[in-house]
Design a protein around this motif. Structure first.
Motif, PDB file in Angstrom:
ATOM      1  N   ILE A  39      -2.199  33.140 -21.989  1.00 32.88           N
ATOM      2  CA  ILE A  39      -1.462  33.564 -23.173  1.00 32.88           C
ATOM      3  C   ILE A  39      -1.293  35.069 -23.042  1.00 32.88           C
ATOM      4  O   ILE A  39      -2.262  35.797 -22.802  1.00 32.88           O
ATOM      5  N   VAL A  40      -0.062  35.525 -23.156  1.00 30.84           N
ATOM      6  CA  VAL A  40       0.261  36.935 -22.909  1.00 30.84           C
ATOM      7  C   VAL A  40       0.961  37.510 -24.132  1.00 30.84           C
ATOM      8  O   VAL A  40       1.981  36.983 -24.581  1.00 30.84           O
ATOM      9  N   ASP A  41       0.390  38.583 -24.680  1.00 31.52           N
ATOM     10  CA  ASP A  41       1.039  39.311 -25.774  1.00 31.52           C
ATOM     11  C   ASP A  41       1.885  40.430 -25.194  1.00 31.52           C
ATOM     12  O   ASP A  41       1.410  41.205 -24.351  1.00 31.52           O
ATOM     13  N   MET A  42       3.136  40.512 -25.630  1.00 29.17           N
ATOM     14  CA  MET A  42       4.048  41.527 -25.110  1.00 29.17           C
ATOM     15  C   MET A  42       4.804  42.207 -26.243  1.00 29.17           C
ATOM     16  O   MET A  42       5.010  41.628 -27.319  1.00 29.17           O
ATOM     17  N   LEU A  43       5.192  43.437 -25.970  1.00 30.13           N
ATOM     18  CA  LEU A  43       6.160  44.135 -26.809  1.00 30.13           C
ATOM     19  C   LEU A  43       7.494  44.030 -26.099  1.00 30.13           C
ATOM     20  O   LEU A  43       7.654  44.539 -24.984  1.00 30.13           O
ATOM     21  N   THR A  44       8.449  43.341 -26.724  1.00 35.72           N
ATOM     22  CA  THR A  44       9.740  43.123 -26.076  1.00 35.72           C
ATOM     23  C   THR A  44      10.800  44.043 -26.667  1.00 35.72           C
ATOM     24  O   THR A  44      10.717  44.453 -27.821  1.00 35.72           O
ATOM     25  N   GLU A  94      13.997  43.322 -27.245  1.00 39.34           N
ATOM     26  CA  GLU A  94      14.964  42.672 -28.134  1.00 39.34           C
ATOM     27  C   GLU A  94      14.329  42.007 -29.356  1.00 39.34           C
ATOM     28  O   GLU A  94      14.968  41.900 -30.401  1.00 39.34           O
ATOM     29  N   GLN A  95      13.064  41.549 -29.237  1.00 41.79           N
ATOM     30  CA  GLN A  95      12.474  40.756 -30.310  1.00 41.79           C
ATOM     31  C   GLN A  95      11.203  41.352 -30.893  1.00 41.79           C
ATOM     32  O   GLN A  95      10.608  40.759 -31.789  1.00 41.79           O
ATOM     33  N   GLY A  96      10.764  42.500 -30.421  1.00 41.76           N
ATOM     34  CA  GLY A  96       9.512  43.067 -30.908  1.00 41.76           C
ATOM     35  C   GLY A  96       8.313  42.361 -30.293  1.00 41.76           C
ATOM     36  O   GLY A  96       8.343  41.924 -29.139  1.00 41.76           O
ATOM     37  N   ARG A  97       7.258  42.195 -31.071  1.00 39.16           N
ATOM     38  CA  ARG A  97       6.043  41.565 -30.569  1.00 39.16           C
ATOM     39  C   ARG A  97       6.219  40.059 -30.472  1.00 39.16           C
ATOM     40  O   ARG A  97       6.619  39.395 -31.428  1.00 39.16           O
ATOM     41  N   LEU A  98       5.867  39.520 -29.309  1.00 42.59           N
ATOM     42  CA  LEU A  98       5.887  38.076 -29.089  1.00 42.59           C
ATOM     43  C   LEU A  98       4.693  37.698 -28.227  1.00 42.59           C
ATOM     44  O   LEU A  98       4.202  38.502 -27.428  1.00 42.59           O
ATOM     45  N   SER A  99       4.257  36.452 -28.362  1.00 44.30           N
ATOM     46  CA  SER A  99       3.218  35.895 -27.501  1.00 44.30           C
ATOM     47  C   SER A  99       3.821  34.781 -26.659  1.00 44.30           C
ATOM     48  O   SER A  99       4.660  33.996 -27.146  1.00 44.30           O
ATOM     49  N   PHE A 100       3.385  34.714 -25.404  1.00 43.47           N
ATOM     50  CA  PHE A 100       3.934  33.755 -24.447  1.00 43.47           C
ATOM     51  C   PHE A 100       2.803  32.934 -23.837  1.00 43.47           C
ATOM     52  O   PHE A 100       1.665  33.396 -23.756  1.00 43.47           O
ATOM     53  N   ILE A 101       3.146  31.739 -23.373  1.00 46.18           N
ATOM     54  CA  ILE A 101       2.220  30.926 -22.611  1.00 46.18           C
ATOM     55  C   ILE A 101       2.886  30.553 -21.295  1.00 46.18           C
ATOM     56  O   ILE A 101       4.095  30.273 -21.252  1.00 46.18           O
ATOM     57  N   CYS A 102       2.105  30.617 -20.224  1.00 44.15           N
ATOM     58  CA  CYS A 102       2.661  30.252 -18.916  1.00 44.15           C
ATOM     59  C   CYS A 102       1.538  29.800 -18.001  1.00 44.15           C
ATOM     60  O   CYS A 102       0.367  30.140 -18.199  1.00 44.15           O
ATOM     61  N   SER A 103       1.898  29.024 -16.998  1.00 48.04           N
ATOM     62  CA  SER A 103       0.954  28.584 -15.971  1.00 48.04           C
ATOM     63  C   SER A 103       0.959  29.597 -14.842  1.00 48.04           C
ATOM     64  O   SER A 103       2.016  30.063 -14.426  1.00 48.04           O
ATOM     65  N   VAL A 104      -0.230  29.959 -14.354  1.00 47.34           N
ATOM     66  CA  VAL A 104      -0.340  30.951 -13.283  1.00 47.34           C
ATOM     67  C   VAL A 104      -1.072  30.342 -12.096  1.00 47.34           C
ATOM     68  O   VAL A 104      -1.809  29.364 -12.220  1.00 47.34           O
ATOM     69  N   SER A 105      -0.841  30.937 -10.942  1.00 42.13           N
ATOM     70  CA  SER A 105      -1.456  30.461  -9.715  1.00 42.13           C
ATOM     71  C   SER A 105      -1.689  31.637  -8.785  1.00 42.13           C
ATOM     72  O   SER A 105      -1.010  32.664  -8.873  1.00 42.13           O
ATOM     73  N   LYS A 106      -2.657  31.483  -7.884  1.00 43.71           N
ATOM     74  CA  LYS A 106      -2.926  32.510  -6.873  1.00 43.71           C
ATOM     75  C   LYS A 106      -2.034  32.361  -5.650  1.00 43.71           C
ATOM     76  O   LYS A 106      -2.042  33.201  -4.752  1.00 43.71           O
ATOM     77  N   SER A 107      -1.261  31.311  -5.607  1.00 39.12           N
ATOM     78  CA  SER A 107      -0.382  31.083  -4.462  1.00 39.12           C
ATOM     79  C   SER A 107       0.691  32.169  -4.381  1.00 39.12           C
ATOM     80  O   SER A 107       1.279  32.545  -5.398  1.00 39.12           O
ATOM     81  N   PRO A 108       0.958  32.699  -3.172  1.00 40.11           N
ATOM     82  CA  PRO A 108       2.016  33.709  -3.038  1.00 40.11           C
ATOM     83  C   PRO A 108       3.396  33.188  -3.399  1.00 40.11           C
ATOM     84  O   PRO A 108       4.319  33.963  -3.637  1.00 40.11           O
ATOM     85  N   ARG A 109       3.554  31.885  -3.413  1.00 35.12           N
ATOM     86  CA  ARG A 109       4.844  31.293  -3.775  1.00 35.12           C
ATOM     87  C   ARG A 109       4.921  30.921  -5.252  1.00 35.12           C
ATOM     88  O   ARG A 109       5.931  30.378  -5.702  1.00 35.12           O
ATOM     89  N   ALA A 110       3.879  31.196  -5.987  1.00 37.44           N
ATOM     90  CA  ALA A 110       3.837  30.817  -7.397  1.00 37.44           C
ATOM     91  C   ALA A 110       4.911  31.557  -8.191  1.00 37.44           C
ATOM     92  O   ALA A 110       5.233  32.718  -7.915  1.00 37.44           O
ATOM     93  N   LYS A 111       5.442  30.885  -9.173  1.00 35.54           N
ATOM     94  CA  LYS A 111       6.479  31.486 -10.019  1.00 35.54           C
ATOM     95  C   LYS A 111       5.899  32.602 -10.873  1.00 35.54           C
ATOM     96  O   LYS A 111       6.516  33.643 -11.072  1.00 35.54           O
ATOM     97  N   PHE A 112       4.690  32.377 -11.406  1.00 35.57           N
ATOM     98  CA  PHE A 112       4.011  33.374 -12.226  1.00 35.57           C
ATOM     99  C   PHE A 112       2.641  33.658 -11.618  1.00 35.57           C
ATOM    100  O   PHE A 112       1.867  32.731 -11.370  1.00 35.57           O
TER     101      PHE A 112
END
Length: 241
Positions: free
Chosen positions: A21-26, A28-46
């Protein structure tokens, strides 16, 4: 609705085995929280390194106005840091600023001037070759312009008190305890004249600088509900001689 915007990572934490879960200051939209899947693979999207505090990103996401967590579709580093990750002083300041912005912008809606100020400030911190001992002071004081309680300096005088609750100078001490006596209040105008370009010219001892930070944090706590004690402040206060 798909959105593309610049964003600044404020903090991230694990959710389950492979999600963040990542909190960001954007931009266009101000403060938003995001969820994403992460991986240690060099080919990983995130990957985890995208979401270090204060990373400057360009993101695509599926914006849902009522959703508590937004879903990231694409992420890339918009502006890589050259010095901050490898400079212990700058990195300590960056961690402090990341925590500070988390609390100072907790419910911030779209605010382009605020976003631009934060992003530009981070780039200046990364690029400066001069002393940055006062950088966090300039940042916190300047940020008051964008969050709605910039100090009113119009009635400043050498014998005035400064009312921290009402952000103004007064001739008599207010009927509460949150104010500065004239000795400290008279220094506020000097502090407000500091800029990133001139901050290295303002010589202060560590105790003087730490006192300034304590007062600024008190000021924010009076104007932002539930502004907590900052953990990273304990590290930063020992940093500069």
């Amino acid at each position: 609705m798909m959105q593309k915007t610049r964003a600044i990572v404020l903090r991230s934490y694990k959710y389950g085995e492979s999600q963040l879960i990542v909190d960001m200051l954007t931009r266009e939209q101000g403060r938003l929280s995001f969820i994403c899947s992460v991986s240690k693979s060099p080919r990983a999207k995130f990957r985890h390194n995208f979401f270090q505090p204060l990373s400057l990103l360009e993101i695509n996401f599926d914006y849902r106005e009522r959703a508590r967590l937004q879903r990231l579709k694409e992420v890339r580093i918009a502006i890589p840091y050259i010095n901050i990750p490898f400079d212990a002083v700058k990195l300590s300041i960056a961690h402090f600023l990341a925590e500070f912005v988390v609390y100072a912008t907790r419910s911030e809606q779209a605010n382009l001037p605020l976003y631009s100020f934060v992003e530009t400030s981070l780039q200046l911190l990364d690029q400066t070759n001069r002393s940055c001992a006062n950088f966090h002071l300039v940042f916190m004081l300047r940020l008051t312009r964008f969050v709605g309680f910039f100090p009113n300096l119009s009635d400043a005088g050498s014998e005035c008190f400064f009312d921290l609750r009402n952000a103004c100078f007064v001739l008599e001490p207010p009927h509460h305890s949150e104010f500065l006596y004239p000795v400290e209040a008279s220094k506020l105008g000097l502090m407000m004249r500091m800029r990133y370009e001139t901050m290295h010219l303002f010589a202060m001892s560590r105790d003087e600088r730490n006192r300034c930070v304590e007062l600024i944090l008190t000021f924010y706590s009076l104007h932002i509900p539930d502004f907590p004690e900052m953990k990273s402040w304990q590290v930063l206060k020992e940093l500069f001689v």
